[in-house]
Design an enzyme around this catalytic site. Sequence first.
Site, PDB file in Angstrom:
ATOM      1  N   ASP A  61       0.785  -1.236   0.000  1.00 25.14           N
ATOM      2  CA  ASP A  61       0.000   0.000   0.000  1.00 25.14           C
ATOM      3  C   ASP A  61       0.819   1.289   0.000  1.00 25.14           C
ATOM      4  O   ASP A  61       0.278   2.375  -0.235  1.00 25.14           O
ATOM      5  CB  ASP A  61      -0.999   0.003   1.179  1.00 25.14           C
ATOM      6  CG  ASP A  61      -0.319  -0.199   2.553  1.00 25.14           C
ATOM      7  OD1 ASP A  61       0.820   0.251   2.734  1.00 25.14           O
ATOM      8  OD2 ASP A  61      -0.964  -0.810   3.437  1.00 25.14           O
ATOM      9  N   ALA A  87      -1.716  -2.372  16.328  1.00 26.99           N
ATOM     10  CA  ALA A  87      -0.402  -1.832  15.980  1.00 26.99           C
ATOM     11  C   ALA A  87      -0.097  -0.545  16.749  1.00 26.99           C
ATOM     12  O   ALA A  87       0.980  -0.414  17.356  1.00 26.99           O
ATOM     13  CB  ALA A  87      -0.356  -1.579  14.465  1.00 26.99           C
ATOM     14  N   HIS A 102       6.510  -7.948  -1.169  1.00 24.74           N
ATOM     15  CA  HIS A 102       5.462  -8.403  -2.089  1.00 24.74           C
ATOM     16  C   HIS A 102       5.132  -7.367  -3.160  1.00 24.74           C
ATOM     17  O   HIS A 102       4.051  -7.410  -3.744  1.00 24.74           O
ATOM     18  CB  HIS A 102       4.213  -8.797  -1.287  1.00 24.74           C
ATOM     19  CG  HIS A 102       4.429 -10.025  -0.450  1.00 24.74           C
ATOM     20  ND1 HIS A 102       3.561 -10.442   0.532  1.00 24.74           N
ATOM     21  CD2 HIS A 102       5.429 -10.945  -0.467  1.00 24.74           C
ATOM     22  CE1 HIS A 102       4.026 -11.553   1.094  1.00 24.74           C
ATOM     23  NE2 HIS A 102       5.169 -11.866   0.509  1.00 24.74           N
TER      24      HIS A 102
HETATM   25  N1  APR Z   1      -3.120  -4.133  14.512  1.00 29.59           N
HETATM   26  C1  APR Z   1      -2.233  -5.175  14.425  1.00 29.59           C
HETATM   27  N2  APR Z   1      -2.527  -6.342  13.854  1.00 29.59           N
HETATM   28  C2  APR Z   1      -3.764  -6.500  13.354  1.00 29.59           C
HETATM   29  C3  APR Z   1      -4.741  -5.479  13.397  1.00 29.59           C
HETATM   30  C4  APR Z   1      -4.368  -4.253  14.020  1.00 29.59           C
HETATM   31  N3  APR Z   1      -5.223  -3.220  14.119  1.00 29.59           N
HETATM   32  N4  APR Z   1      -5.862  -5.933  12.797  1.00 29.59           N
HETATM   33  C5  APR Z   1      -5.595  -7.183  12.391  1.00 29.59           C
HETATM   34  N5  APR Z   1      -4.333  -7.532  12.721  1.00 29.59           N
HETATM   35  C6  APR Z   1      -3.615  -8.790  12.452  1.00 29.59           C
HETATM   36  C7  APR Z   1      -4.486 -10.018  12.361  1.00 29.59           C
HETATM   37  O1  APR Z   1      -4.662 -10.611  13.649  1.00 29.59           O
HETATM   38  C8  APR Z   1      -3.677 -10.915  11.426  1.00 29.59           C
HETATM   39  O2  APR Z   1      -2.767 -11.727  12.156  1.00 29.59           O
HETATM   40  O3  APR Z   1      -3.044  -8.642  11.178  1.00 29.59           O
HETATM   41  C9  APR Z   1      -2.871  -9.917  10.591  1.00 29.59           C
HETATM   42  C10 APR Z   1      -3.319  -9.811   9.138  1.00 29.59           C
HETATM   43  O4  APR Z   1      -3.104 -11.047   8.517  1.00 29.59           O
HETATM   44  P1  APR Z   1      -3.272 -11.227   6.944  1.00 29.59           P
HETATM   45  O5  APR Z   1      -4.555 -10.636   6.500  1.00 29.59           O
HETATM   46  O6  APR Z   1      -3.009 -12.661   6.643  1.00 29.59           O
HETATM   47  O7  APR Z   1      -2.109 -10.287   6.356  1.00 29.59           O
HETATM   48  P2  APR Z   1      -0.570 -10.638   6.092  1.00 29.59           P
HETATM   49  O8  APR Z   1      -0.012 -11.500   7.141  1.00 29.59           O
HETATM   50  O9  APR Z   1       0.086  -9.338   5.838  1.00 29.59           O
HETATM   51  O10 APR Z   1      -0.684 -11.455   4.743  1.00 29.59           O
HETATM   52  C11 APR Z   1       0.495 -11.921   4.151  1.00 29.59           C
HETATM   53  O11 APR Z   1      -0.723 -12.771   2.296  1.00 29.59           O
HETATM   54  O12 APR Z   1      -2.281 -12.707   0.560  1.00 29.59           O
HETATM   55  C12 APR Z   1      -0.990 -12.475   0.925  1.00 29.59           C
HETATM   56  O13 APR Z   1       0.449 -11.125  -0.306  1.00 29.59           O
HETATM   57  C13 APR Z   1      -0.553 -11.042   0.688  1.00 29.59           C
HETATM   58  O14 APR Z   1       1.175  -9.809   1.835  1.00 29.59           O
HETATM   59  C14 APR Z   1       0.025 -10.613   2.006  1.00 29.59           C
HETATM   60  C15 APR Z   1       0.361 -11.941   2.660  1.00 29.59           C
END
Ligand code: APR
Length: 240
Positions: A100, A226, A115
């Site tokens: 982003d 966060a 990514h």
């Molecule tokens: N603050 C901190 N963490 C949070 C918050 C918040 N406000 N809200 C949600 N989370 C946490 C969730 O508990 C979860 O563990 O953020 C995490 C988001 O997980 P995903 O949606 O799986 O995102 P991510 O780990 O970045 O995904 C990895 O998957 O699809 C691919 O390429 C895409 O980069 C991405 C990769």
Amino acid sequence: MESPLLRVADYQHVVFFTGAGVSAESGVPTYRGRGGIWKHYDYERYASQPAFERNPEEVWRFHNVRRERVAKCLPNAAHRCIAACEAHAEHVSVITQNIDGLHQRAGSNVVHELHGSLWRSRCDDCGYTATEFDAPLRDVRCPHCPAYKRPDIVWFGDALDPAVFEIATQALIRCDLLVSIGTSALVYPAAELPMLARRHGARLVEINPEPTPMSPQFDTCLRTTASAGLDRLLGAFDPS
Ligand code: APR
């Protein structure tokens, strides 16, 4: 008010390792969990090379929806706190799975995008590359050849860019503090990268409201958002 758990100034090389959760408070949807992008969109149809080869216009429509959504979002207190740390530790870098661009908009200067980026595109036929912040991006054809531009994003089934992986690896080997924020630790190889820092002696902190498969490997886990987690860890608005 509780005092911060640590001072970034006590560390030489600090790495913030971030996932979608760091941008959740900005209004950018995460991928998994409630409201997650992959709950509403089939990634095989919108985020894979075979999908792009089958139907590039449809893949671009999906990415343009994302561009429009993210363009309306602003960096949040967590992004700003991470950027502010650069004034307090000698070396600060961000290794992010996010596409982003919010870390850069918050002022972080060293950001390794594992990514790729929502804002970059490339032509795999002629090698043309572009960074365009249009939301939506209307011109999805390569200006130099008949092919479609492709979002410069690591989709499912793609390998990471070896140059980005290498530079991120070097930062992980050197770091003495790694703070992982908002990643589900389900997507490899990103999920296991904090372990490289651990093997080289870094202190590991996880900030996530939910436990992850990697949580047992962390020295400290803060089960909160966060911005609240960084506030607890560093004193978010005064990270010295
Ligand atoms: N603050 C901190 N963490 C949070 C918050 C918040 N406000 N809200 C949600 N989370 C946490 C969730 O508990 C979860 O563990 O953020 C995490 C988001 O997980 P995903 O949606 O799986 O995102 P991510 O780990 O970045 O995904 C990895 O998957 O699809 C691919 O390429 C895409 O980069 C991405 C990769």
